[in-house]
Design a protein around this motif. Sequence first.
Motif, PDB file in Angstrom:
ATOM      1  N   UNK A 169       0.515  -1.205   0.279  1.00  0.00           N
ATOM      2  CA  UNK A 169       0.426   0.026  -0.238  1.00  0.00           C
ATOM      3  C   UNK A 169       0.837   1.385  -0.530  1.00  0.00           C
ATOM      4  N   UNK A 170       0.442   2.444  -0.229  1.00  0.00           N
ATOM      5  CA  UNK A 170       1.449   3.288  -1.403  1.00  0.00           C
ATOM      6  C   UNK A 170       0.224   4.775  -0.031  1.00  0.00           C
ATOM      7  N   UNK A 171       1.320   5.174   0.449  1.00  0.00           N
ATOM      8  CA  UNK A 171       0.725   6.312   1.843  1.00  0.00           C
ATOM      9  C   UNK A 171       1.510   7.312   1.421  1.00  0.00           C
ATOM     10  N   UNK A 172       0.209   8.323   1.473  1.00  0.00           N
ATOM     11  CA  UNK A 172       0.555  10.208   0.447  1.00  0.00           C
ATOM     12  C   UNK A 172       0.472  10.550   2.017  1.00  0.00           C
ATOM     13  N   UNK A 173       1.161  11.597   2.474  1.00  0.00           N
ATOM     14  CA  UNK A 173       0.907  12.443   3.612  1.00  0.00           C
ATOM     15  C   UNK A 173       1.417  13.863   2.927  1.00  0.00           C
ATOM     16  N   UNK A 174       0.163  15.238   3.147  1.00  0.00           N
ATOM     17  CA  UNK A 174       0.611  16.508   2.682  1.00  0.00           C
ATOM     18  C   UNK A 174       0.897  17.130   3.626  1.00  0.00           C
ATOM     19  N   UNK A 175       1.529  18.040   3.325  1.00  0.00           N
ATOM     20  CA  UNK A 175       1.961  19.178   4.768  1.00  0.00           C
ATOM     21  C   UNK A 175       1.880  20.373   3.759  1.00  0.00           C
ATOM     22  N   UNK A 176       1.932  21.139   4.392  1.00  0.00           N
ATOM     23  CA  UNK A 176       2.077  22.567   3.980  1.00  0.00           C
ATOM     24  C   UNK A 176       3.379  23.091   4.170  1.00  0.00           C
ATOM     25  N   UNK A 177       3.634  24.396   2.881  1.00  0.00           N
ATOM     26  CA  UNK A 177       4.755  25.244   3.194  1.00  0.00           C
ATOM     27  C   UNK A 177       4.837  26.543   3.092  1.00  0.00           C
ATOM     28  N   UNK A 178       5.182  26.785   3.567  1.00  0.00           N
ATOM     29  CA  UNK A 178       5.269  28.484   4.459  1.00  0.00           C
ATOM     30  C   UNK A 178       6.205  29.257   4.055  1.00  0.00           C
ATOM     31  N   UNK A 179       6.533  29.339   2.827  1.00  0.00           N
ATOM     32  CA  UNK A 179       7.867  30.317   2.048  1.00  0.00           C
ATOM     33  C   UNK A 179       7.877  31.458   1.842  1.00  0.00           C
ATOM     34  N   UNK A 188      -3.263  28.910  -6.345  1.00  0.00           N
ATOM     35  CA  UNK A 188      -2.322  30.377  -5.544  1.00  0.00           C
ATOM     36  C   UNK A 188      -2.660  30.106  -4.645  1.00  0.00           C
ATOM     37  N   UNK A 189      -3.800  29.720  -3.183  1.00  0.00           N
ATOM     38  CA  UNK A 189      -4.239  30.109  -2.341  1.00  0.00           C
ATOM     39  C   UNK A 189      -3.131  28.768  -1.296  1.00  0.00           C
ATOM     40  N   UNK A 190      -3.119  27.871  -1.611  1.00  0.00           N
ATOM     41  CA  UNK A 190      -1.725  27.418  -0.801  1.00  0.00           C
ATOM     42  C   UNK A 190      -0.585  26.009  -1.519  1.00  0.00           C
ATOM     43  N   UNK A 191       0.389  26.628  -0.847  1.00  0.00           N
ATOM     44  CA  UNK A 191       1.928  25.394  -1.291  1.00  0.00           C
ATOM     45  C   UNK A 191       1.915  24.405  -0.806  1.00  0.00           C
ATOM     46  N   UNK A 192       1.934  23.317  -1.592  1.00  0.00           N
ATOM     47  CA  UNK A 192       1.935  22.126  -0.099  1.00  0.00           C
ATOM     48  C   UNK A 192       3.277  21.167  -0.906  1.00  0.00           C
ATOM     49  N   UNK A 193       3.762  20.243  -0.117  1.00  0.00           N
ATOM     50  CA  UNK A 193       4.188  19.244  -0.561  1.00  0.00           C
ATOM     51  C   UNK A 193       3.692  17.647  -0.315  1.00  0.00           C
ATOM     52  N   UNK A 194       3.571  17.152  -0.930  1.00  0.00           N
ATOM     53  CA  UNK A 194       3.301  15.601  -0.597  1.00  0.00           C
ATOM     54  C   UNK A 194       4.761  14.597  -0.723  1.00  0.00           C
ATOM     55  N   UNK A 195       4.376  13.574  -0.578  1.00  0.00           N
ATOM     56  CA  UNK A 195       5.329  12.828  -0.188  1.00  0.00           C
ATOM     57  C   UNK A 195       5.106  11.311  -0.053  1.00  0.00           C
ATOM     58  N   UNK A 196       5.541  10.559  -0.859  1.00  0.00           N
ATOM     59  CA  UNK A 196       4.604   8.702  -0.827  1.00  0.00           C
ATOM     60  C   UNK A 196       5.658   7.837  -0.400  1.00  0.00           C
ATOM     61  N   UNK A 197       5.046   6.797   0.496  1.00  0.00           N
ATOM     62  CA  UNK A 197       5.580   5.914   1.411  1.00  0.00           C
ATOM     63  C   UNK A 197       5.182   4.705   0.649  1.00  0.00           C
ATOM     64  N   UNK A 198       5.918   3.618   0.643  1.00  0.00           N
ATOM     65  CA  UNK A 198       5.014   2.346   0.762  1.00  0.00           C
ATOM     66  C   UNK A 198       4.757   1.923   3.033  1.00  0.00           C
ATOM     67  N   UNK A 199       3.360   1.577   2.483  1.00  0.00           N
ATOM     68  CA  UNK A 199       2.921   1.046   4.222  1.00  0.00           C
ATOM     69  C   UNK A 199       3.462  -1.011   4.253  1.00  0.00           C
TER      70      UNK A 199
END
Length: 170
Positions: free
Chosen positions: A1-11, A159-170
């Motif tokens: 299974x592949x999990x995706x985690x999203x994190x908000x960037x604060x540039x 426009x409203x939000x900058x984010x990075x998503x990382x993918x990892x195997x569970x």
Amino acid sequence: MILTHRYRLLPHKSQHRALERLLHAQRELYNAALEERIDCYRKTGKTRTYIDQCKALTEWRREFPEWGELPANLQRWTLKRLDEAFQAFFRRLKARRGKAAFPRFRGKGRWEAFGFNEFKGIRFDGNRLRFAGMPGGLKVHLHRALPEDAESGMFRLPCTRTEVASRAHA
């Protein structure tokens, strides 16, 4: 299974402009590589592969120093995205179902993400993400721990939000 985690960037402003420049450079690379593939297919009936274009990218990075300043894995991710679009085109062409047209060129409003498939040249220091082409470290809002086995990531700049998503195997 592949999990995706999203994190908000604060540039801050200069980092946001740098992210926009990276996004623009990746869109230009995609369009140039797409044009190259379409021309090759129309002239010879064969297409250039992802490997061919990665080799050409290496030579291009040597000739043009401004392209050499960007992380190569970001550029390879863009070429891989184009390769997947071409594979879908040939799949539709072979099945003769639906409209089998070449992948589209991407305008400014139709390209909002770039990414990487490996963490080479990209490091994470506590709560900051650092890589070439980015002034300082990008602050990341960590609402959960970053997975240790993360293998790829994607930056999205709406426009409203900058984010990075990382993918990892569970």
